[in-house]
Write a protein that holds these residues in place. Structure first.
Motif: not given
Length: 322
Positions: A17, A41, A43, A46, A70, A162-164
């Motif tokens: 991250y 990706r 993001s 979080t 990410c 969702d790339a959180a």
């Protein structure tokens, strides 16, 4: 002239991250173009479950900079090595560490390989990670603050829109999951080394069990295929001294942060600006800056762990009272 000495690449690095501060640090070095690779990706931020059962989302659009990623660490580091080569750096893969003699402005490096001529250098940078190999060779000591260990599993077939970055506290540690491109995922369980069973198979089974118990990470991994496993040190540590006349450690070789801080790559990028180039600090000033940074980090880390009061036991109790 720059020479980059290192070992052959092994397993993919863990730590995926890059928050807005890290994106800004890359841009300041003129390197943010690497984030355009398909392997990384964007993001939104979080998602966490920490301190209570409520799911909390923090959107980076509300933070200065407003961009986070990410990242695929293997792709990122390959791109940076390629760019270093295009800028004129010469890479040399070594099977054993070099022998370093001399001093500031006149270092001598014996590469200990057939056909390899010795190198001379004005300045040395230790980028050997937690091993802090060069700093140790020059007399520095590494102080570890805890024995936190990361058990990392790499997954395929884990689609998510969702790339959180997801993080969640658990009774005997905590876990995080970072979605990557191509329906890939990294999920990591963190716990003290003293609590781990013996053997890679037993540790892998423990990681699978804890990740599946996580509401956030377990949901992403359901139906996915675990394809790789590794265990590695993940605790806080500091190298002293981490710099001196004619040399400096950067990144984890200077100080390593708990993954909970999500700051490892950012710190390494900031170290570069403070170590070389027009903004480089003198060794004494850099040492003071680093001592202050590590003290502030430990205070903030203590506050975050203390926010989780639902659990006790050997993992949480020392961290809640530190």
């Amino acid at each position: 002239a720059v020479a980059v000495l290192g070992r052959a690449q092994g397993l993919p690095p863990v730590g995926e991250y890059l928050p807005p501060e890290g994106v800004a640090a890359l841009a300041a070095l003129g390197l943010d173009g690497v984030l355009r690779s398909a392997g990384h990706r964007p993001s939104r931020g979080t998602v966490s479950i920490w301190g209570n059962d409520t799911t909390v989302r923090r959107d980076v659009l509300m933070q200065p900079g407003g961009r986070a990623f990410c990242v695929d660490r293997r792709a990122l580091e390959a791109d940076l090595r390629r760019m270093a080569g295009e800028a004129g750096a010469v890479a040399q893969t070594l099977s054993v560490p070099p022998v370093v003699t001399g001093g500031a402005g006149a270092w001598q490096l014996d590469l200990l390989c057939a056909g390899c001529a010795p190198l001379t250098a004005r300045f040395l940078i230790d980028a050997t990670g937690r091993a802090a190999w060069l700093a140790r060779a020059l007399g520095a000591r590494v102080t570890r603050c805890d024995d936190l260990t990361a058990l990392a599993l790499f997954w395929s077939g884990a689609p998510t829109e969702d790339a959180a970055l997801r993080s969640e506290s658990l009774p005997d540690g905590w876990c995080y999951a970072a979605p990557l491109s191509g329906e890939r995922l990294v999920a990591v369980f963190l716990t003290p080394a003293a609590a781990l069973p013996r053997g890679a198979a037993a540790r892998r089974a423990l990681a699978l069990e804890r990740i599946s118990e996580s509401r956030l990470a377990g949901g992403l991994c359901a139906g996915a295929r675990p394809e790789g496993f590794r265990a590695m040190a993940a605790g806080s540590q500091v190298t002293e001294p981490s710099c001196g006349p004619g040399w400096a450690a950067i990144g984890d070789a200077a100080m390593a942060f708990d993954p909970l801080a999500s700051a490892g790559m950012t710190k390494a990028l900031l170290d570069i600006r403070e170590t070389v180039g027009d903004r480089a600090l003198a060794p004494d000033a850099l040492a003071v800056r680093r001592r202050d940074r590590f003290a502030a980090y430990l205070a903030e880390l203590s506050d975050v762990y203390a926010a989780e009061q639902r659990f006790g036991g050997p993992f949480w109790t020392p961290r809640q009272s530190s």
